[in-house]
Design an enzyme around this catalytic site. Structure first.
Site, PDB file in Angstrom:
ATOM      1  N   PHE A   1      77.630  42.940  73.452  1.00  0.00           N
ATOM      2  CA  PHE A   1      78.377  43.365  72.263  1.00  0.00           C
ATOM      3  C   PHE A   1      77.657  44.548  71.630  1.00  0.00           C
ATOM      4  O   PHE A   1      76.488  44.461  71.269  1.00  0.00           O
ATOM      5  CB  PHE A   1      78.497  42.234  71.226  1.00  0.00           C
ATOM      6  CG  PHE A   1      79.323  42.662  70.037  1.00  0.00           C
ATOM      7  CD1 PHE A   1      80.712  42.660  70.104  1.00  0.00           C
ATOM      8  CD2 PHE A   1      78.718  43.109  68.871  1.00  0.00           C
ATOM      9  CE1 PHE A   1      81.470  43.097  69.032  1.00  0.00           C
ATOM     10  CE2 PHE A   1      79.475  43.542  67.791  1.00  0.00           C
ATOM     11  CZ  PHE A   1      80.863  43.535  67.865  1.00  0.00           C
TER      12      PHE A   1
ATOM     13  N   ASP B   1      69.838  48.223  72.248  1.00  0.00           N
ATOM     14  CA  ASP B   1      70.610  47.928  71.047  1.00  0.00           C
ATOM     15  C   ASP B   1      69.911  46.774  70.341  1.00  0.00           C
ATOM     16  O   ASP B   1      70.046  45.619  70.742  1.00  0.00           O
ATOM     17  CB  ASP B   1      72.044  47.556  71.440  1.00  0.00           C
ATOM     18  CG  ASP B   1      72.887  47.114  70.245  1.00  0.00           C
ATOM     19  OD1 ASP B   1      72.320  46.910  69.148  1.00  0.00           O
ATOM     20  OD2 ASP B   1      74.112  46.955  70.418  1.00  0.00           O
TER      21      ASP B   1
ATOM     22  N   LYS C   1      72.314  46.022  60.876  1.00  0.00           N
ATOM     23  CA  LYS C   1      72.261  44.705  60.238  1.00  0.00           C
ATOM     24  C   LYS C   1      71.151  44.538  59.184  1.00  0.00           C
ATOM     25  O   LYS C   1      71.374  44.849  58.040  1.00  0.00           O
ATOM     26  CB  LYS C   1      72.213  43.617  61.308  1.00  0.00           C
ATOM     27  CG  LYS C   1      73.540  43.569  62.108  1.00  0.00           C
ATOM     28  CD  LYS C   1      73.826  42.216  62.734  1.00  0.00           C
ATOM     29  CE  LYS C   1      75.290  42.094  63.118  1.00  0.00           C
ATOM     30  NZ  LYS C   1      75.621  42.588  64.443  1.00  0.00           N
TER      31      LYS C   1
HETATM   32  C1  LIG Z   1      76.642  43.444  65.045  1.00  0.00           C
HETATM   33  C2  LIG Z   1      76.249  44.224  66.235  1.00  0.00           C
HETATM   34  C3  LIG Z   1      76.741  45.526  66.460  1.00  0.00           C
HETATM   35  C4  LIG Z   1      77.783  46.158  65.580  1.00  0.00           C
HETATM   36  O1  LIG Z   1      77.304  46.393  64.292  1.00  0.00           O
HETATM   37  P1  LIG Z   1      78.344  46.786  63.124  1.00  0.00           P
HETATM   38  O2  LIG Z   1      77.449  47.094  61.960  1.00  0.00           O
HETATM   39  O3  LIG Z   1      79.222  45.602  62.903  1.00  0.00           O
HETATM   40  O4  LIG Z   1      79.089  47.978  63.602  1.00  0.00           O
HETATM   41  C5  LIG Z   1      76.265  46.207  67.553  1.00  0.00           C
HETATM   42  N1  LIG Z   1      75.355  45.670  68.391  1.00  0.00           N
HETATM   43  C6  LIG Z   1      74.868  44.429  68.204  1.00  0.00           C
HETATM   44  C7  LIG Z   1      73.837  43.895  69.140  1.00  0.00           C
HETATM   45  C8  LIG Z   1      75.302  43.659  67.128  1.00  0.00           C
HETATM   46  O5  LIG Z   1      74.845  42.414  66.965  1.00  0.00           O
END
Ligand SMILES: *Cc1c(COP(=O)(O)O)cnc(C)c1O
Length: 391
Positions: free
Chosen positions: A125, A210, A243
């Site tokens: 994700f 990420d 986050k």
């Molecule tokens: C939540 C999340 C995203 C997306 O972040 P948003 O601020 O909602 O755009 C991307 N990568 C990971 C691993 C996430 O947990």
């Protein structure tokens, strides 16, 4: 628009790991606003830092330097590697910046415009924008939005042979979560991330981590990559954060090593709000709080406490629980059934959890959670499982 399936609850206020709804019911928060509220709710220091900055200056645009942003960039690079930072406002935007930077680096710096392809992982994700969605390996998020970016190859998480086979002289970058969070709190097998680093180097591809969910101390080190393997860190070329970075004030970060970052020049990429004085002041406060309150060591030891508790729960309910996984304060209790109804019943008992990967109960409490609060949450989850088993 109905993009969420909300619980029938309106939150009114919070303090630390506790929340109260408009009816006065109290909840123990094991979600931290989806791994965002690192200091929990209502932290007076964070509130003061935001209020003070709001009175001084909220926004100026990036047409001018922002003092708190410069200080923050230095702090984030110091914890990772020498490099440069692009500031934006969310995780998706941070990944968008990372993907664009990787392509532009291959095109402009290395002179290889044919290197535009990306390798990503099943079950990953990375966010909802078209670019981030293009590397998100879950059909339910992509359905109805295709065609997405061309040249993306998906391989199984943890399968080094599959990655190596997917890499070629056309690969710009590999993007991966060092621990897959939304996909179900999946830790890759030992040696995989180190092998991935070597495979990227051999193929001339950049490695993007990420760390939108795993970063900012959640797994017991500031970046999860610091402890990617038992024998030490695995360092990416680009790392993204969002986050928890500013404790709930929107901010995204893409940090790249110097040579890669050079691919962005004035005009290549931009964000009106990115790293504005308000968000940067909040993020800078989080940086200081992490050190002053020893939150990394705390996430580590609390994480071990949580693992022990979850393991006892798993042993007591083998018919319901498939396993325990994760690290620090990002852990999952994998069930043999859909996790959503269990989340609903736990909420009725005053404990907030979220679902990851359909069948996993995700624990991602604020980094300031206490042993006693973890124990209370575990006890309520145990009762929830026992009650629904009896029913
Ligand atoms: C939540 C999340 C995203 C997306 O972040 P948003 O601020 O909602 O755009 C991307 N990568 C990971 C691993 C996430 O947990």
């Amino acid at each position: 628009m109905s993009t969420y399936r909300q619980a029938p609850v309106v939150m009114a206020r919070g303090e630390g790991c506790l929340l109260w709804d408009t009816e006065g019911r109290r909840y123990l928060d094991m979600t931290a606003g989806i791994a965002v509220c690192a200091l929990g709710h209502g932290d007076p220091g964070l509130a003061d830092a935001v209020a003070t900055q709001a009175r001084r200056l909220i926004h100026t645009s990036n047409l001018y330097y922002v003092e708190t942003q410069l200080e923050l960039a230095a702090a984030l690079a110091r914890r990772a590697f020498p490099g440069r930072i692009f500031f934006c406002n969310s995780g998706a935007e941070a990944n968008e910046a990372a993907l664009k930077l990787a392509r532009r680096y291959q095109h402009v710096v290395r002179g290889q415009p044919e290197r535009y392809e990306l390798v990503a992982f099943h079950n990953s994700f990375h966010g909802r924008t078209f670019g981030a969605l293009s590397v998100t390996g879950q059909e339910k998020y992509r359905q109805g939005f295709e065609p997405l970016l061309p040249g993306v190859h998906f391989v199984p998480f943890g399968d080094l042979a599959a990655v190596t086979a997917a890499l070629s002289s056309r690969t710009a970058a590999v993007i991966i979560e060092p621990i897959q969070a939304e996909g179900g709190v999946l830790v890759p097998p030992p040696g995989f991330l180190r092998g991935l680093r070597a495979a990227c180097d051999a193929a001339g591809a950049l490695l993007i981590f990420d760390e939108v969910q795993t970063g900012v101390g959640r797994t017991g080190t500031f970046y999860a990559f610091e402890r990617a393997e038992a024998d030490g860190p695995v360092v990416p070329d680009i790392v993204t954060l969002a986050k928890g970075i500013a404790g709930g004030v929107p901010m995204g970060v893409a940090l790249a090593r110097e040579e890669v970052a050079r691919a962005f020049e004035p005009g290549s990429h931009a964000s009106t709000f990115g790293g504005n004085p308000l968000a940067s002041a909040a993020a800078l406060y989080i940086q200081r709080a992490i050190d002053e309150r020893g939150l990394l060591a705390r996430a580590d030891s609390l994480g071990r406490h949580l693992t022990a508790g979850l393991s006892r729960l798993a042993a007591a309910h083998p018919e319901r629980v498939a396993g325990v996984r994760g690290r620090g304060l990002l852990q999952g209790l994998a069930l043999h059934e859909d996790a959503a109804p269990v989340v609903g019943r736990a909420r009725e008992r005053g404990v907030l959890l979220s679902v990851a990967g359909g069948r996993v109960l995700r624990f991602a409490p604020p980094l300031v959670v206490s042993d006693a609060q973890l124990d209370e949450a575990l006890a309520q989850v145990a009762d929830t499982l026992a009650a629904s088993a009896a029913a």
